[in-house]
Enzyme design. Structure first.
Site, PDB file in Angstrom:
ATOM      1  N   GLU A   1       1.124  -0.967   0.367  1.00 24.94           N
ATOM      2  CA  GLU A   1      -0.080  -0.111  -0.140  1.00 24.94           C
ATOM      3  C   GLU A   1       0.895   1.196  -0.041  1.00 24.94           C
ATOM      4  O   GLU A   1       2.768   1.100   0.218  1.00 24.94           O
ATOM      5  CB  GLU A   1      -0.927   0.158   0.926  1.00 24.94           C
ATOM      6  CG  GLU A   1       0.022  -0.316   2.694  1.00 24.94           C
ATOM      7  CD  GLU A   1      -0.998   1.150   3.955  1.00 24.94           C
ATOM      8  OE1 GLU A   1      -1.411   1.873   3.531  1.00 24.94           O
ATOM      9  OE2 GLU A   1      -0.821  -0.014   4.843  1.00 24.94           O
TER      10      GLU A   1
ATOM     11  N   LYS B   1      -5.344  10.977   0.716  1.00 28.20           N
ATOM     12  CA  LYS B   1      -5.459   9.161   1.099  1.00 28.20           C
ATOM     13  C   LYS B   1      -7.175   8.233   0.709  1.00 28.20           C
ATOM     14  O   LYS B   1      -8.176   9.192   0.725  1.00 28.20           O
ATOM     15  CB  LYS B   1      -5.716   9.753   3.186  1.00 28.20           C
ATOM     16  CG  LYS B   1      -5.672   8.096   3.482  1.00 28.20           C
ATOM     17  CD  LYS B   1      -6.005   8.197   4.667  1.00 28.20           C
ATOM     18  CE  LYS B   1      -6.898   7.089   6.080  1.00 28.20           C
ATOM     19  NZ  LYS B   1      -6.986   7.142   7.182  1.00 28.20           N
TER      20      LYS B   1
ATOM     21  N   VAL C   1      -5.695   0.347   2.982  1.00 28.84           N
ATOM     22  CA  VAL C   1      -5.564  -1.461   2.547  1.00 28.84           C
ATOM     23  C   VAL C   1      -6.919  -2.098   1.862  1.00 28.84           C
ATOM     24  O   VAL C   1      -6.295  -2.140   1.167  1.00 28.84           O
ATOM     25  CB  VAL C   1      -5.517  -1.879   4.251  1.00 28.84           C
ATOM     26  CG1 VAL C   1      -6.328  -3.673   4.094  1.00 28.84           C
ATOM     27  CG2 VAL C   1      -4.268  -1.900   4.824  1.00 28.84           C
TER      28      VAL C   1
ATOM     29  N   ASP D   1     -16.800   4.950  13.853  1.00 31.44           N
ATOM     30  CA  ASP D   1     -15.584   4.533  13.135  1.00 31.44           C
ATOM     31  C   ASP D   1     -15.610   3.432  12.876  1.00 31.44           C
ATOM     32  O   ASP D   1     -14.878   3.575  13.588  1.00 31.44           O
ATOM     33  CB  ASP D   1     -14.789   6.110  13.658  1.00 31.44           C
ATOM     34  CG  ASP D   1     -13.551   6.623  12.513  1.00 31.44           C
ATOM     35  OD1 ASP D   1     -13.527   5.771  11.912  1.00 31.44           O
ATOM     36  OD2 ASP D   1     -12.523   6.932  13.545  1.00 31.44           O
TER      37      ASP D   1
ATOM     38  N   ALA E   1     -12.827   1.983   6.932  1.00 28.25           N
ATOM     39  CA  ALA E   1     -13.216   0.515   5.244  1.00 28.25           C
ATOM     40  C   ALA E   1     -12.440  -0.621   5.206  1.00 28.25           C
ATOM     41  O   ALA E   1     -13.375  -1.761   3.815  1.00 28.25           O
ATOM     42  CB  ALA E   1     -13.524   1.603   4.301  1.00 28.25           C
ATOM     43  N   ASP E   2     -11.660  -0.209   5.706  1.00 29.37           N
ATOM     44  CA  ASP E   2     -10.313  -1.858   5.548  1.00 29.37           C
ATOM     45  C   ASP E   2     -11.009  -3.246   5.933  1.00 29.37           C
ATOM     46  O   ASP E   2     -11.169  -4.167   5.520  1.00 29.37           O
ATOM     47  CB  ASP E   2      -9.455  -1.888   6.649  1.00 29.37           C
ATOM     48  CG  ASP E   2      -8.363  -0.546   6.193  1.00 29.37           C
ATOM     49  OD1 ASP E   2      -8.636   0.000   5.002  1.00 29.37           O
ATOM     50  OD2 ASP E   2      -7.571  -0.426   6.790  1.00 29.37           O
TER      51      ASP E   2
ATOM     52  N   LYS F   1      -2.826  -1.564  15.591  1.00 28.32           N
ATOM     53  CA  LYS F   1      -2.532  -0.745  16.794  1.00 28.32           C
ATOM     54  C   LYS F   1      -4.019  -0.793  17.772  1.00 28.32           C
ATOM     55  O   LYS F   1      -4.869  -0.739  17.637  1.00 28.32           O
ATOM     56  CB  LYS F   1      -2.288   0.899  16.238  1.00 28.32           C
ATOM     57  CG  LYS F   1      -1.067   0.596  15.442  1.00 28.32           C
ATOM     58  CD  LYS F   1      -0.598   2.163  15.560  1.00 28.32           C
ATOM     59  CE  LYS F   1       0.727   2.074  14.849  1.00 28.32           C
ATOM     60  NZ  LYS F   1       0.395   2.486  13.593  1.00 28.32           N
TER      61      LYS F   1
HETATM   62  N1  PSU Z   1      -2.299   2.055  11.000  1.00 24.05           N
HETATM   63  C1  PSU Z   1      -0.905   1.677  10.781  1.00 24.05           C
HETATM   64  N2  PSU Z   1      -0.276   2.383   9.815  1.00 24.05           N
HETATM   65  C2  PSU Z   1      -0.802   2.939   8.982  1.00 24.05           C
HETATM   66  C3  PSU Z   1      -2.281   2.516   8.646  1.00 24.05           C
HETATM   67  C4  PSU Z   1      -3.232   1.612   9.635  1.00 24.05           C
HETATM   68  O1  PSU Z   1      -0.008   1.135  11.765  1.00 24.05           O
HETATM   69  O2  PSU Z   1      -0.901   3.601   7.735  1.00 24.05           O
HETATM   70  C5  PSU Z   1      -3.302   3.378   7.169  1.00 24.05           C
HETATM   71  C6  PSU Z   1      -3.833   2.146   6.180  1.00 24.05           C
HETATM   72  O3  PSU Z   1      -3.641   2.068   5.031  1.00 24.05           O
HETATM   73  C7  PSU Z   1      -5.381   1.941   6.379  1.00 24.05           C
HETATM   74  C8  PSU Z   1      -5.362   3.484   6.957  1.00 24.05           C
HETATM   75  O4  PSU Z   1      -5.338   1.145   5.659  1.00 24.05           O
HETATM   76  O5  PSU Z   1      -4.408   4.090   7.505  1.00 24.05           O
HETATM   77  C9  PSU Z   1      -6.969   3.015   7.626  1.00 24.05           C
HETATM   78  O6  PSU Z   1      -7.493   4.554   8.156  1.00 24.05           O
HETATM   79  P1  PSU Z   1      -9.017   4.568   8.400  1.00 24.05           P
HETATM   80  O7  PSU Z   1      -8.734   4.416   9.564  1.00 24.05           O
HETATM   81  O8  PSU Z   1      -9.020   5.911   8.812  1.00 24.05           O
HETATM   82  O9  PSU Z   1      -9.584   3.530   7.758  1.00 24.05           O
HETATM   83 MN    MN Z   2     -12.626   5.841  10.240  1.00 20.72          MN
END
Ligand code: PSU
Ligand code: MN
Length: 308
Positions: free
Chosen positions: A28, A89, A109, A141, A144-145, A162
């Site tokens: 990614e 992003k 992701v 929240d 979408a992953d 995390k």
């Molecule tokens: N978690 C990490 N490092 C990252 C991400 C998540 O430890 O770089 C990034 C990845 O690209 C993941 C995205 O798909 O953040 C998720 O963002 P959101 O929570 O907005 O869906």
């Molecule tokens: Mn989110």
């Protein structure tokens, strides 16, 4: 598969590997643009690709550029992503508009899975996935992953998620959506910076070949949707859990106080954690990505070995 979607711009090396049924591993780009500071981000991107090559697989970092989804980037592309401030992003929601408006976009992701599946790439290595955020009862929240893992047929190799997330609820969500989670030489979900979240995983595999066999079996069954492989970082590199969790708690609190919302939440937390640990978290993050790259490439190679 030789009729590729016209919106894919596939690097020749990657295309040849796909056409000849050789191991390809997707990577990614949000981790580059929004997950780590410059210049460590571009060093990480290059070294990760090299580790995959050393295992005998072809790396394919994915991003949006020039009105196309690029599958496989040049060093110049990587630099552009790592340095540029205006990189967007891109999750599933943003994919069509960022391509249509000819913007530079980094894939998460979710959108990397979509692009990988479109190209016929079966394996994808990253650091950590998004998930159910803490306090989701109020904010709704949920990354979408998770939904993408439910639907899109790609195996994702990561170091768990995390503790900025609600890990028990993230695991529940994956279970509800039918996403297999395989612990690599672990019985518990790793929590990114640490090896242990105290949450058990439904299945443990001891070798890359065992994981490849699960992927092959899932394919034969015709089961769609993703598979998640969780790989703990090496003991020597893991952070003390009470130390890092305190920092994560403080960062989550700051994000609430500052009213950070939507797609900004995860990048905000990642950045604050790097600042607050004075780079200790970044060092662990780099190691775990390399560790995942090695395993992901080994799984991909084992898979294509059995397909011959
Ligand atoms: N978690 C990490 N490092 C990252 C991400 C998540 O430890 O770089 C990034 C990845 O690209 C993941 C995205 O798909 O953040 C998720 O963002 P959101 O929570 O907005 O869906
Ligand atoms: Mn989110």
């Amino acid at each position: 598969m030789s009729n590729f979607n016209p919106l894919l711009d596939i690097k020749e090396e990657v295309k040849q590997a796909l056409l000849h049924h050789q191991a390809v591993v997707a990577l990614e780009s949000t981790i580059i643009s929004h997950g780590m500071p410059y210049p460590q981000n571009v060093e990480m991107a290059k070294k990760t690709e090299q580790i995959i090559r050393n295992q005998g697989a072809v790396p394919a970092t994915i991003a949006i550029m020039d009105g196309k989804i690029k599958i496989g980037l040049t060093e110049a592309d990587l630099e552009r992503l790592a340095r540029a401030k205006e990189v967007i992003k891109v999750s599933r929601r943003d994919l069509a508009s960022v391509i249509a408006f000819n913007k530079v976009g980094a894939t998460t992701v979710a959108s990397t899975m979509i692009a990988a599946a479109m190209a016929g790439i079966k394996f994808f290595v990253t650091g950590g996935i998004g998930g159910v955020h803490r306090g989701y009862e109020e904010t709704m929240d949920v990354s979408a992953d998770l939904e993408e893992l439910a639907h899109t047929d790609v195996t994702v190799i990561c170091a768990g998620a995390k503790a900025i997330l609600d890990l028990p609820r993230t695991m529940e969500y994956l279970e509800t959506k039918g996403v297999g989670v395989i612990g690599y030489q672990t019985k518990v979900l790793p929590a990114f910076y640490t090896r242990d979240s105290h949450l058990s995983v439904p299945l443990t595999a001891e070798t890359p070949a065992e994981i490849a066999k699960v992927v092959a079996t899932k394919t034969t069954l015709g089961l769609k949707g993703g598979l998640l492989v969780v790989n703990p970082l090496p003991k020597a590199d893991s952070l003390d859990s009470s130390y890092i969790n305190q920092i994560i708690d403080a960062a989550v609190e700051e994000s609430k106080q500052q009213g950070i919302l939507g797609k900004e939440v995860t990048p905000f937390l990642l950045k604050r954690i790097v600042e607050k640990t004075e780079g200790k978290s970044l060092a662990a993050n780099l190691v775990l990505v390399y560790n995942n790259a090695k395993l992901g490439a080994q799984i991909a190679c084992a898979y294509f070995q059995t397909q011959k």
